[in-house]
Design a protein around this motif. Structure first.
Motif, short mmCIF file in Angstrom:
data_model
loop_
_atom_site.label_atom_id
_atom_site.label_comp_id
_atom_site.label_asym_id
_atom_site.label_seq_id
_atom_site.Cartn_x
_atom_site.Cartn_y
_atom_site.Cartn_z
N GLY A 98 -38.99 -20.32 11.56
CA GLY A 98 -37.83 -21.18 11.33
C GLY A 98 -38.24 -22.48 10.66
O GLY A 98 -39.38 -22.63 10.19
N ILE A 99 -37.33 -23.44 10.61
CA ILE A 99 -37.59 -24.73 9.96
C ILE A 99 -37.22 -25.86 10.92
O ILE A 99 -36.19 -25.80 11.59
N THR A 100 -38.06 -26.88 10.94
CA THR A 100 -37.89 -27.98 11.89
C THR A 100 -37.37 -29.24 11.20
O THR A 100 -37.86 -29.62 10.14
N GLU A 101 -36.39 -29.86 11.82
CA GLU A 101 -35.93 -31.19 11.41
C GLU A 101 -36.25 -32.16 12.54
O GLU A 101 -35.74 -32.03 13.66
N ASP A 102 -37.10 -33.13 12.27
CA ASP A 102 -37.43 -34.16 13.25
C ASP A 102 -36.46 -35.32 13.11
O ASP A 102 -36.19 -35.80 12.00
N ILE A 103 -35.94 -35.77 14.24
CA ILE A 103 -34.99 -36.89 14.27
C ILE A 103 -35.64 -38.02 15.05
O ILE A 103 -35.87 -37.90 16.25
N ARG A 104 -35.93 -39.11 14.36
CA ARG A 104 -36.71 -40.20 14.96
C ARG A 104 -35.86 -41.42 15.30
O ARG A 104 -36.39 -42.44 15.73
N THR A 207 -40.28 -34.83 6.54
CA THR A 207 -39.18 -34.04 7.10
C THR A 207 -38.31 -33.46 5.99
O THR A 207 -37.96 -32.27 6.02
N ALA A 208 -37.95 -34.28 5.02
CA ALA A 208 -37.11 -33.80 3.92
C ALA A 208 -37.79 -32.69 3.14
O ALA A 208 -37.17 -31.67 2.79
N ALA A 209 -39.08 -32.85 2.86
CA ALA A 209 -39.82 -31.85 2.09
C ALA A 209 -39.97 -30.55 2.86
O ALA A 209 -39.93 -29.46 2.27
N HIS A 210 -40.13 -30.65 4.17
CA HIS A 210 -40.26 -29.44 4.99
C HIS A 210 -38.93 -28.73 5.14
O HIS A 210 -38.87 -27.50 5.10
N MET A 211 -37.85 -29.51 5.31
CA MET A 211 -36.54 -28.90 5.49
C MET A 211 -36.06 -28.20 4.23
O MET A 211 -35.38 -27.17 4.30
N GLN A 212 -36.36 -28.77 3.06
CA GLN A 212 -35.88 -28.24 1.80
C GLN A 212 -37.06 -28.17 0.83
O GLN A 212 -37.14 -28.94 -0.13
N GLU A 214 -37.75 -26.42 -1.58
CA GLU A 214 -37.43 -26.18 -2.98
C GLU A 214 -36.77 -27.38 -3.65
O GLU A 214 -36.38 -27.32 -4.83
N LEU A 215 -36.64 -28.50 -2.91
CA LEU A 215 -36.03 -29.71 -3.45
C LEU A 215 -37.11 -30.56 -4.12
O LEU A 215 -37.91 -31.23 -3.45
N ALA A 216 -37.16 -30.53 -5.45
CA ALA A 216 -38.24 -31.18 -6.18
C ALA A 216 -38.29 -32.68 -5.92
O ALA A 216 -39.38 -33.26 -5.81
N SER A 217 -37.15 -33.33 -5.82
CA SER A 217 -37.14 -34.78 -5.61
C SER A 217 -37.77 -35.16 -4.27
O SER A 217 -38.46 -36.19 -4.16
N ALA A 218 -37.56 -34.33 -3.26
CA ALA A 218 -38.16 -34.59 -1.95
C ALA A 218 -39.67 -34.39 -2.00
O ALA A 218 -40.43 -35.20 -1.45
N ARG A 219 -40.12 -33.35 -2.68
CA ARG A 219 -41.56 -33.10 -2.78
C ARG A 219 -42.25 -34.23 -3.57
O ARG A 219 -43.34 -34.67 -3.24
N TYR A 220 -41.57 -34.69 -4.63
CA TYR A 220 -42.13 -35.76 -5.46
C TYR A 220 -42.25 -37.05 -4.66
O TYR A 220 -43.29 -37.72 -4.68
N ARG A 221 -41.19 -37.41 -3.96
CA ARG A 221 -41.22 -38.66 -3.20
C ARG A 221 -42.24 -38.58 -2.07
O ARG A 221 -42.92 -39.56 -1.77
N HIS A 222 -42.34 -37.42 -1.46
CA HIS A 222 -43.34 -37.24 -0.41
C HIS A 222 -44.76 -37.40 -0.97
O HIS A 222 -45.62 -38.05 -0.36
N ALA A 223 -44.96 -36.85 -2.16
CA ALA A 223 -46.27 -37.01 -2.82
C ALA A 223 -46.57 -38.48 -3.09
O ALA A 223 -47.70 -38.94 -2.86
#
Length: 276
Positions: A98-104, A207-212, A214-223
């Protein structure tokens, strides 16, 4: 629905054989191919009451919402050891992560609008009342099923470094909810970054990159935040995934000051030589 949820909650958290539960552990073991998740929930007595590492409460089993229904049913393994119960669940197909969303975000009187969005369940399209435990229980995670039509909502409460858990399996009816909430976490990361909270901002992009994924903007910002946090090899690896998803990001990365620390890395040089 509420009666079933309340019964499940009491069963999962109640003491065993008159013992007082002083702390708990909880983990998700895996999902099957439907809306059904295997969990492990242990409770431990206070120090001096029993052997410290021996649980006085053992709950290993599956929580399921049958097709066409909204109410969950919980079946705990009875009269067998923990090892055998775990083996039986794996054999029954409970092995998908499954996929995890962490809520902090803690509940507070004053919240930023994006914090309110993340703490709201509106995007899920639930057809049952959201069973927030109330009090000082904190919404900690959503564990999304592989099919994306239900999730395990996990709450925690902490007392003097001791943790207790509540959890509810709920079906939702918004197919794009994971994408919507990933975007919310991405937006929240920018808010935190602007407030100079780099570590928290990095956690939100993760969290955003793990949840989605395939979302390039999330992967880029995480990088980018990985790079700013000094995790340089991880940053280049994550950037390569972002570029794979959206080749137009090559041009952006080429002059992005957030990646200054890896400008000389062979992996980075190889990426920016690619033509969109």
């Amino acid at each position: 629905m509420r009666a079933l949820l309340a019964a499940a909650c009491l069963l999962a958290a109640g003491p065993a054989a008159g013992q007082t539960i002083a702390r708990e552990t909880f983990s998700v073991l895996g999902w099957n191919n439907a809306c059904s998740v295997a969990v492990q929930h242990f409770g431990y007595a206070a120090l001096g009451k029993t052997i410290q590492d021996e649980p006085v409460l053992t709950r290993i089993g599956a929580i399921t919402i049958p097709p066409g229904e909204n109410a969950s049913r919980t079946v705990w393994a009875m009269n067998q050891g923990a090892k055998k119960a775990l083996q039986d669940l794996v054999a029954a197909g409970y092995e998908r992560p499954g996929i995890t969303e962490d809520i902090r975000i803690p509940r507070a009187k004053t919240l930023h609008p994006i914090e309110e969005i993340i703490l709201s369940t509106a995007a899920f399209g639930l057809r049952a009342e959201f069973p927030w435990p109330g009090g000082d229980w904190r919404w900690e995670q959503v564990r999304y099923s592989p099919l994306g039509d239900c999730g395990l909502f996990i709450f925690s409460r902490r007392e003097d470094n001791r943790t207790f858990y509540r959890y509810f399996l709920l079906r939702f009816y918004t197919p794009s909810v994971r994408s919507q909430r990933a975007q919310a976490h991405l937006t929240y990361s920018r808010l935190l970054f602007e407030a100079s909270e780099l570590e928290a901002a990095l956690a939100e992009t993760a969290t955003a990159a793990h949840m989605q994924p395939e979302l390039a903007s999330a992967r880029y910002r995480h990088a980018a935040l990985l790079c700013l946090s000094g995790q340089l090899n991880e940053a280049v690896s994550e950037l390569s995934e972002a570029v794979r998803l959206d080749a137009e990001l090559v041009e952006k990365a080429r002059t992005d000051p957030d990646f200054e620390e890896v400008y000389g890395f062979p992996g980075f040089r190889g990426l920016i030589r690619k033509k969109p």
